[in-house]
Design a protein around this motif. Structure first.
Motif, PDB file in Angstrom:
ATOM      1  N   THR A 163      12.438   3.435  14.899  1.00  0.00           N
ATOM      2  CA  THR A 163      11.904   3.797  13.567  1.00  0.00           C
ATOM      3  C   THR A 163      10.693   2.867  13.312  1.00  0.00           C
ATOM      4  OG1 THR A 163      12.537   4.194  11.387  1.00  0.00           O
ATOM      5  CG2 THR A 163      13.164   2.197  12.294  1.00  0.00           C
ATOM      6  N   LEU A 164       9.790   3.208  12.474  1.00  0.00           N
ATOM      7  CA  LEU A 164       8.761   2.361  11.951  1.00  0.00           C
ATOM      8  C   LEU A 164       8.809   2.051  10.360  1.00  0.00           C
ATOM      9  CD1 LEU A 164       5.734   4.382  13.851  1.00  0.00           C
ATOM     10  CD2 LEU A 164       7.375   2.275  14.690  1.00  0.00           C
ATOM     11  N   VAL A 165       8.654   0.916  10.132  1.00  0.00           N
ATOM     12  CA  VAL A 165       8.785   0.549   8.551  1.00  0.00           C
ATOM     13  C   VAL A 165       7.501  -0.320   8.204  1.00  0.00           C
ATOM     14  CG1 VAL A 165      10.208  -0.930   7.148  1.00  0.00           C
ATOM     15  CG2 VAL A 165      11.180   0.204   8.968  1.00  0.00           C
ATOM     16  N   ASP A 166       7.049  -0.087   7.124  1.00  0.00           N
ATOM     17  CA  ASP A 166       5.967  -0.871   6.609  1.00  0.00           C
ATOM     18  C   ASP A 166       6.290  -2.212   6.496  1.00  0.00           C
ATOM     19  OD1 ASP A 166       3.946  -2.136   4.788  1.00  0.00           O
ATOM     20  OD2 ASP A 166       3.640  -0.318   3.699  1.00  0.00           O
ATOM     21  N   GLN A 167       5.694  -3.326   7.102  1.00  0.00           N
ATOM     22  CA  GLN A 167       6.175  -4.697   6.913  1.00  0.00           C
ATOM     23  C   GLN A 167       6.331  -5.189   5.491  1.00  0.00           C
ATOM     24  OE1 GLN A 167       3.837  -7.592   9.173  1.00  0.00           O
ATOM     25  NE2 GLN A 167       2.256  -7.388   7.715  1.00  0.00           N
ATOM     26  N   THR A 168       5.331  -4.598   4.636  1.00  0.00           N
ATOM     27  CA  THR A 168       5.649  -5.194   3.226  1.00  0.00           C
ATOM     28  C   THR A 168       6.587  -4.781   2.542  1.00  0.00           C
ATOM     29  OG1 THR A 168       4.291  -3.345   2.299  1.00  0.00           O
ATOM     30  CG2 THR A 168       2.909  -5.232   3.238  1.00  0.00           C
ATOM     31  N   ASN A 169       7.464  -3.533   3.048  1.00  0.00           N
ATOM     32  CA  ASN A 169       8.737  -2.797   2.467  1.00  0.00           C
ATOM     33  C   ASN A 169       9.859  -3.820   2.778  1.00  0.00           C
ATOM     34  OD1 ASN A 169      10.745  -1.375   1.417  1.00  0.00           O
ATOM     35  ND2 ASN A 169       9.625   0.337   1.702  1.00  0.00           N
ATOM     36  N   HIS A 170      10.117  -4.817   2.157  1.00  0.00           N
ATOM     37  CA  HIS A 170      10.857  -5.795   2.510  1.00  0.00           C
ATOM     38  C   HIS A 170      12.590  -5.282   2.432  1.00  0.00           C
ATOM     39  CE1 HIS A 170       7.970  -8.891   3.301  1.00  0.00           C
ATOM     40  NE2 HIS A 170       7.680  -8.825   1.932  1.00  0.00           N
ATOM     41  N   VAL A 171      12.769  -4.481   1.514  1.00  0.00           N
ATOM     42  CA  VAL A 171      13.947  -4.008   1.386  1.00  0.00           C
ATOM     43  C   VAL A 171      14.371  -2.893   2.363  1.00  0.00           C
ATOM     44  CG1 VAL A 171      15.370  -2.275  -0.168  1.00  0.00           C
ATOM     45  CG2 VAL A 171      13.767  -3.883  -1.284  1.00  0.00           C
ATOM     46  N   VAL A 172      13.531  -2.091   2.758  1.00  0.00           N
ATOM     47  CA  VAL A 172      13.986  -1.295   3.960  1.00  0.00           C
ATOM     48  C   VAL A 172      14.146  -1.806   5.152  1.00  0.00           C
ATOM     49  CG1 VAL A 172      13.014   0.663   5.376  1.00  0.00           C
ATOM     50  CG2 VAL A 172      12.828   0.898   2.853  1.00  0.00           C
ATOM     51  N   ILE A 187       2.725  -2.287  14.995  1.00  0.00           N
ATOM     52  CA  ILE A 187       2.053  -1.022  15.234  1.00  0.00           C
ATOM     53  C   ILE A 187       1.065  -0.806  14.194  1.00  0.00           C
ATOM     54  CG2 ILE A 187       2.101   1.580  15.421  1.00  0.00           C
ATOM     55  CD1 ILE A 187       4.550   1.495  17.033  1.00  0.00           C
ATOM     56  N   ARG A 188      -0.272  -0.662  14.460  1.00  0.00           N
ATOM     57  CA  ARG A 188      -1.427  -0.555  13.707  1.00  0.00           C
ATOM     58  C   ARG A 188      -1.803   0.962  13.981  1.00  0.00           C
ATOM     59  NH1 ARG A 188      -3.262  -4.124  10.619  1.00  0.00           N
ATOM     60  NH2 ARG A 188      -2.624  -5.960  11.635  1.00  0.00           N
ATOM     61  N   ARG A 189      -1.716   1.770  12.886  1.00  0.00           N
ATOM     62  CA  ARG A 189      -2.039   3.205  13.187  1.00  0.00           C
ATOM     63  C   ARG A 189      -3.306   3.362  12.107  1.00  0.00           C
ATOM     64  NH1 ARG A 189       2.379   6.280  14.355  1.00  0.00           N
ATOM     65  NH2 ARG A 189       3.184   5.649  16.293  1.00  0.00           N
ATOM     66  N   GLN A 190      -4.271   4.247  12.687  1.00  0.00           N
ATOM     67  CA  GLN A 190      -5.501   4.472  11.832  1.00  0.00           C
ATOM     68  C   GLN A 190      -5.158   5.706  11.104  1.00  0.00           C
ATOM     69  OE1 GLN A 190      -8.062   2.539  11.527  1.00  0.00           O
ATOM     70  NE2 GLN A 190      -7.103   1.191  13.100  1.00  0.00           N
ATOM     71  N   PRO A 191      -6.003   5.987  10.050  1.00  0.00           N
ATOM     72  CA  PRO A 191      -6.782   5.004   9.236  1.00  0.00           C
ATOM     73  C   PRO A 191      -5.936   4.107   8.480  1.00  0.00           C
ATOM     74  CG  PRO A 191      -6.741   6.908   8.136  1.00  0.00           C
ATOM     75  CD  PRO A 191      -5.863   7.072   9.410  1.00  0.00           C
ATOM     76  N   PRO A 193      -4.972  -0.462   7.025  1.00  0.00           N
ATOM     77  CA  PRO A 193      -4.857  -1.751   7.423  1.00  0.00           C
ATOM     78  C   PRO A 193      -3.314  -1.935   7.544  1.00  0.00           C
ATOM     79  CG  PRO A 193      -5.118  -1.725   5.063  1.00  0.00           C
ATOM     80  CD  PRO A 193      -5.467  -0.178   5.384  1.00  0.00           C
ATOM     81  N   VAL A 194      -2.599  -0.954   7.183  1.00  0.00           N
ATOM     82  CA  VAL A 194      -1.131  -1.072   7.021  1.00  0.00           C
ATOM     83  C   VAL A 194      -0.439  -1.356   8.682  1.00  0.00           C
ATOM     84  CG1 VAL A 194       1.070   0.007   6.480  1.00  0.00           C
ATOM     85  CG2 VAL A 194      -0.852   0.455   5.250  1.00  0.00           C
ATOM     86  N   LEU A 195       0.527  -2.536   8.675  1.00  0.00           N
ATOM     87  CA  LEU A 195       1.008  -2.754   9.666  1.00  0.00           C
ATOM     88  C   LEU A 195       2.282  -2.427   9.740  1.00  0.00           C
ATOM     89  CD1 LEU A 195       0.796  -4.590  12.659  1.00  0.00           C
ATOM     90  CD2 LEU A 195       1.528  -6.441  11.186  1.00  0.00           C
ATOM     91  N   LEU A 196       2.686  -1.694  10.705  1.00  0.00           N
ATOM     92  CA  LEU A 196       4.241  -1.106  10.846  1.00  0.00           C
ATOM     93  C   LEU A 196       4.933  -2.002  11.698  1.00  0.00           C
ATOM     94  CD1 LEU A 196       3.358   2.582  10.952  1.00  0.00           C
ATOM     95  CD2 LEU A 196       3.940   1.465   9.239  1.00  0.00           C
ATOM     96  N   ARG A 197       6.425  -2.064  11.424  1.00  0.00           N
ATOM     97  CA  ARG A 197       7.069  -2.955  12.402  1.00  0.00           C
ATOM     98  C   ARG A 197       8.035  -1.979  13.271  1.00  0.00           C
ATOM     99  NH1 ARG A 197       5.010  -7.410  13.304  1.00  0.00           N
ATOM    100  NH2 ARG A 197       6.775  -7.834  14.739  1.00  0.00           N
ATOM    101  N   ALA A 198       7.869  -2.057  14.418  1.00  0.00           N
ATOM    102  CA  ALA A 198       8.697  -1.028  15.159  1.00  0.00           C
ATOM    103  C   ALA A 198      10.065  -1.614  15.536  1.00  0.00           C
ATOM    104  CB  ALA A 198       8.079  -0.993  16.710  1.00  0.00           C
ATOM    105  N   LEU A 199      11.209  -0.988  15.102  1.00  0.00           N
ATOM    106  CA  LEU A 199      12.502  -1.292  15.268  1.00  0.00           C
ATOM    107  C   LEU A 199      13.275  -0.499  16.229  1.00  0.00           C
ATOM    108  CD1 LEU A 199      13.177  -2.018  11.451  1.00  0.00           C
ATOM    109  CD2 LEU A 199      12.199  -3.559  13.123  1.00  0.00           C
ATOM    110  N   VAL A 200      14.242  -0.816  16.859  1.00  0.00           N
ATOM    111  CA  VAL A 200      14.922  -0.091  17.810  1.00  0.00           C
ATOM    112  C   VAL A 200      16.310  -0.556  17.833  1.00  0.00           C
ATOM    113  CG1 VAL A 200      13.056   0.223  19.424  1.00  0.00           C
ATOM    114  CG2 VAL A 200      14.589  -1.860  19.836  1.00  0.00           C
TER     115      VAL A 200
END
Length: 234
Positions: A163-172, A187-191, A193-200
């Motif tokens: 799953t991918l989670v917005d790193q600013t969404n601390h609750v999720v 993981i950084r997706r265009q367009p 600047p949001v940085l996603l955290r890759a969780l497994v």
């Protein structure tokens, strides 16, 4: 569904819903999920606790994401319904996602080198992506979210959940970490600047004879051609 046919409900043993009664988990086909899109959106808005004035945008955002995911090859959903004698069943949770393609496009934009084991599992077709877990606020602290994701992943005999989670969404993010998910990088997706955290989430027993958590046989190997199937053909 690999583990059960759509619509087949199974009681969640040992779970005590806030309303009393019982909770049943059942798989929904793409068509069944689409037919409940409005109820799913209502549940999502309740789950987020959106303040007055934000409900519309929250609801529309969920419906946009759902419309994209439901068309992906292999889309699947597990829904949770609470039942009380003499009353209609009430939707209290859902989790949905799809098998990760073997070509690795799910990991596009990964910062740094993707762990080799993750690459191998992706190429073998044993990775399932969970893109949404929604639980009614009254059931949030009762472990329903964990049951939903475990059922969904088990039905697909996946060796790895992703799953991918917005790193600013601390609750999720904190919720997934509390369920045993491991952060493997950004993981950084265009367009944008949001940085996603890759969780497994590792599933099954990983041993030298079963390096991906599953014995290799035709029943657990996801066909390569399935990556390109239209969702209505699965």
């Amino acid at each position: 569904m690999a583990g059960s046919s759509p619509g087949q409900a199974q009681r969640l043993e040992g779970y005590n819903p806030s309303t009393g009664g019982a909770v049943y988990l059942r798989g929904l086909s793409r068509w069944q999920a689409e037919s409940q899109r409005e109820d799913l959106a209502d549940l999502y808005v309740e789950s987020t606790g959106a303040v007055s004035g934000e409900e519309y945008h929250s609801r529309e955002g969920f419906l946009r994401r759902f419309a994209v995911d439901v068309r992906r090859p292999g889309f699947d959903m597990t829904a949770a319904e609470a039942t009380v004698p003499g009353e209609a069943a009430v939707l209290v949770g859902c989790a949905f996602g799809f098998p990760v393609r073997r070509d690795g496009t799910w990991w596009r934009g990964f910062l740094g080198a993707l762990p080799q084991r993750i690459e191998q599992l992706t190429a073998s077709g044993h990775v399932f992506a969970i893109t949404e877990v929604v639980v009614h606020p009254h059931e949030r602290d009762r472990g329903l979210a964990r049951h939903l994701q475990e059922r969904l992943l088990a039905d697909h005999q996946a060796s790895l959940g992703a799953t991918l989670v917005d790193q600013t969404n601390h609750v999720v993010y904190d919720a997934f970490r509390s369920w045993g998910w491991q952060d493997i990088g950004g993981i950084r997706r265009q367009p944008g600047p949001v940085l996603l955290r890759a969780l497994v989430l590792r599933l099954g027993e990983w041993t030298p004879s079963k390096p991906d958590g599953l014995a290799h046989n035709p029943e657990t190997e996801r066909p390569r051609e399935a990556d390109g199937l239209d969702p209505g053909m699965r």
